[in-house]
Design a protein around this motif. Structure first.
Motif, short mmCIF file in Angstrom:
data_model
loop_
_atom_site.label_atom_id
_atom_site.label_comp_id
_atom_site.label_asym_id
_atom_site.label_seq_id
_atom_site.Cartn_x
_atom_site.Cartn_y
_atom_site.Cartn_z
N ASN A 27 0.86 -1.15 -0.14
CA ASN A 27 -0.13 0.02 -0.06
C ASN A 27 0.70 1.38 -0.10
O ASN A 27 0.45 2.30 -0.59
CB ASN A 27 -0.71 -0.01 1.07
N HIS A 28 2.00 1.00 0.85
CA HIS A 28 2.84 2.28 0.93
C HIS A 28 3.43 2.62 -0.62
O HIS A 28 3.45 3.74 -1.03
CB HIS A 28 4.10 2.14 1.85
N ARG A 55 0.52 4.22 -3.08
CA ARG A 55 0.32 5.55 -2.73
C ARG A 55 1.46 6.58 -3.18
O ARG A 55 1.14 7.64 -3.29
CB ARG A 55 0.15 5.56 -1.17
N ASN A 56 2.84 5.98 -3.31
CA ASN A 56 3.92 6.83 -3.71
C ASN A 56 4.50 6.45 -4.87
O ASN A 56 5.61 6.39 -5.11
CB ASN A 56 5.00 6.77 -2.42
N ASP A 57 3.50 6.47 -6.00
CA ASP A 57 3.85 6.10 -7.42
C ASP A 57 4.20 7.51 -8.19
O ASP A 57 4.28 7.25 -9.53
CB ASP A 57 2.97 5.23 -7.87
#
Length: 734
Positions: free
Chosen positions: A660-661, A664-666
């Motif tokens: 998930n991290h 979210r930081n793509d």
């Protein structure tokens, strides 16, 4: 022999100068050392101190000088082996950059041979002798069988004992009887010279034309050699090997399966008068070291091997042949994740070599590259000699009167009976190993699964065990349900090849039935013996998995029956249609390879499915064009780029948190126009006790995807036992 730079490398470092050494240890940088007494040169293999240990490394260039000079240690010694050539170092760097693999891991791939630093010496080896054995025992039989089977390999006492599964005293006893010959010999002798000027087989007009075109030009080029099964592709590329050897360069032939090696080696010996060097998991460690050194010294002209043979230190590689280039086994799915087909093209481009990609059913990637003009395309359209392509028909299972416990339809049964009556062979193909894919409790419905993986355990009745095909775990077949405790209520569900063997034996009690599956044979020798026996006519009906689709020639085989042609069409795999098409065409191609015409029958519940229709019509170009158009429309490979990210750990929560991290930081990926899908549990969500979560990245073609992926994961700190692997161009999504 002492190695000096010469034309191999430009940089020489005098004693005490700082050199940068790339080691095989999992470190993120080249380390500084002082050049040893006598100096060293770029590319030299060296032994260096690292903490209390001595490790293998390669001089990669000048030292960085960013370390306290008083603490820099010296190279211990330069190894007496051929240095790593500049083209090899360039290949490792480019392959590492493409697959996002660390350079130490790439170097480990290139040094997979034992004792590289050992000095030249004598050692005892063992070969088949001529003495008579007055008292033959099972243990002695095993030793003699191994030496007979691997007559061209070199065995030490330890290796021979391990291969035969006996104690050293058994071998010593045979030496005393002169049945086994013991001799002192130098290590690492050159391989017998191959003679490219020996006459080859007479070629058809098709083949001669292909050979002529393959022989044109110098330098790098890739050719897709597409030919129907039985068209003689092997003879064509062996003539390309001959041309390469005449030019004084080395050649490499990659095969997808060890089981194919023996038959191919026989063909090489018939063409060139001697056997080539072999490189695969069935070769002894002593022989691996010999191959590694001789390839570097030029004492091996031709290597036949598995995908890792690409990373041998060739002195002058002029040709790489990738046989059955579409085969999925060319993709390394653990450790360094690479596709040998693509790496073969990269390696050839670096060392100005030719590549031949041979297949009856090429991968869509290779087909598209040929269509775009990146690859030359040669086509063999007819079978060699009197053989003609088989007829292909579907059996519509919706109209067959078949009991629920049986899988061979009445129509297929009738055709098999006709073949048995006239002494011809039939092949029943089912791509499921074991006896049954699921073992179910009829009392409570429990399915027996693996304790370490989210996968059902497969019954292997021949072994009397259940086996997990993910991690290899086995356990005895239980009589009591582990869930509800009911006795004698466990039942097999669905067919595997072993269960199919039972059904066929009951349907054809007078026929000789052989089950051909890698699980049923403990050694490659046993498997080879069975294949040879079948080819000689020792079976009337053969039941096999995809192993039988790969290059075997059974002259008496005139009928192929595919039990479940729909199996590969299930699921959401991007390549499901392509792989089903390839496998069905390859299997069907086993029929009618001699004088008599063959017939291939596909049992299907979806005869109107586009893939099934394309298989039956033989319109291969139409199939590839339609598949290509669909992929291009959706931006999928080979008209777009993909990368798989596999996260794993002992606890599922932290693995999903990490996924998930990342999702979210793509931002680095969104800048390229790439999309991130997931995180989601992998289709097999737990393997060997580790929970697995996947993300999939889809990007436009031509974007710098590797750089963006590196930026994306750079800040991730893997806590505890979490692992992250990036798979560029994933072939499967398990």
């Amino acid at each position: 022999m002492s190695w000096r730079p010469g034309s191999v490398s430009a940089g020489f470092f005098h004693e005490g100068e700082l050199v940068g050494v790339l080691t095989t240890q999992p470190l993120d940088r080249v380390l500084d050392y002082k050049a040893p007494e006598g100096g060293c040169f770029e590319g030299a293999f060296v032994e260096v101190p690292l903490g209390p240990r001595k490790v293998l490394g390669v001089i990669w260039g000048s030292g960085r000088g960013d370390w306290d000079i008083s603490k820099v240690r010296s190279v211990i010694r330069v190894l007496d082996v051929p240095p790593m050539r500049e083209d090899m170092r360039e290949f490792l760097m480019k392959a590492g950059a493409y697959t996002l693999t660390s350079m130490p891991a790439m170097l480990r791939l290139a040094t997979r041979a034992p004792g590289l630093g050992d000095p030249p010496s004598m050692r005892k080896i063992y070969k088949l002798g001529h003495g008579e054995v007055d008292r033959m025992t099972p243990a002695r039989e095993k030793v003699l069988a191994v030496l007979e089977e691997f007559a061209d390999q070199v065995f030490t006492l330890k290796e021979l004992a391990e291969q035969a599964g006996v104690g050293a005293s058994v071998i010593k006893g045979l030496v005393a009887k002169d049945a086994v010959f013991e001799q002192d010999t130098p290590r690492d002798t050159p391989f017998a010279r191959l003679d490219p000027n020996l006459p080859g087989k007479e070629l058809t007009e098709d083949q001669a034309s292909a050979v002529a075109r393959l022989s044109q030009g110098n330098g790098y080029a890739t050719t897709l050699l597409k030919g129907v099964t039985g068209s003689g592709k092997t003879e064509v590329y062996l003539e390309a090997v001959a041309a390469c050897l005449r030019a004084g360069r080395q050649a490499l032939v990659l095969l997808p399966e060890i089981a194919l090696t023996s038959e191919f080696l026989t063909r090489v010996k018939a063409r060139f008068g001697a056997k080539p060097a072999e490189w695969h998991s069935g070769v002894t460690m002593t022989e691996r070291r010999r191959v590694w050194r001789m390839v570097g010294e030029g004492g091996a002209q031709l290597v036949v091997g598995a995908r890792s043979a690409l990373f041998l230190p060739y002195r002058d590689l002029g040709l790489i042949v990738v046989d059955e280039e579409h085969d999925t086994s060319y993709k390394q799915e653990d450790g360094v994740l690479y596709n040998a087909r693509d790496m073969a093209v990269l390696r050839a481009s670096v060392c100005a070599a030719r590549v031949v990609l041979a297949s009856a059913t090429p991968s869509l990637e290779s087909w598209a590259n040929a269509e775009a003009g990146k690859y030359q395309r040669l086509e063999l359209t007819s079978r060699f000699g009197a053989a003609v392509l088989p007829d292909m028909r579907a059996i519509d299972m919706r109209s067959e009167d078949l009991p629920g416990s049986r899988w061979v339809s009445p129509s297929l049964q009738h055709e098999i009976s006709a073949r048995v009556a006239v002494g011809e062979q039939s092949l029943i193909f089912l791509n499921r190993r074991g006896y049954a894919p699921v073992t179910l409790c009829r009392a409570c419905g429990h399915q027996i699964g693996c304790e370490h993986c989210d996968a059902r355990m497969v019954e292997h009745r021949f072994l009397k065990r259940l086996m997990c095909h993910q991690c290899g775990e086995t356990k005895p077949m239980p009589t009591i349900c582990p869930s509800c405790g009911a006795e004698d209520r466990l039942a097999p569900v669905g067919p595997g090849v072993e269960r199919m063997g039972e059904e066929v034996s009951a349907l054809f009690p007078e026929a000789r039935v052989a089950v051909l599956s890698s699980d049923l044979y403990g050694t490659a020798r046993q498997l080879k013996a069975q294949i040879e026996a079948i080819a000689a006519g020792d079976a009337d009906i053969i039941i096999g998995t995809q192993l039988v689709a790969k290059g075997h020639n059974f002259p008496l085989l005139t009928l192929v029956g595919v039990i479940d042609a729909d199996l590969g069409l299930q699921g959401s795999d991007l390549r499901a249609a392509e792989r089903t098409f390839q496998l069905m065409r390859q299997v069907a191609g086993r029929a009618g390879r001699a004088e008599k015409k063959g017939l291939a029958l596909l049992q299907t519940f979806q005869p109107e499915h586009p893939v099934i229709r394309a298989i039956l019509s033989g319109d291969e170009e139409g199939f590839w064009a339609a598949e290509a158009a669909e992929r291009e429309q959706t931006g999928m490979p080979p008209y777009g780029r993909m990368a798989g990210i596999v996260l794993s750990g002992p606890e599922v929560g932290p693995v999903f948190d990490l996924g998930n991290h990342l999702a979210r930081n793509d931002a680095p990926l969104r800048k390229l126009g790439a999309q991130v899908y997931g995180p989601a549990p992998a289709p097999i969500a737990r393997v060997r006790g580790r929970h697995r979560v996947r993300l999939l990245v889809k990007a436009p073609k031509g974007v710098p995807l590797q750089a963006a992926l590196t930026q994306w994961v750079k800040g991730v700190k893997l806590k505890g036992d979490l692992r992250l692997a990036i798979d560029i161009d994933p072939q499967s999504f398990y």
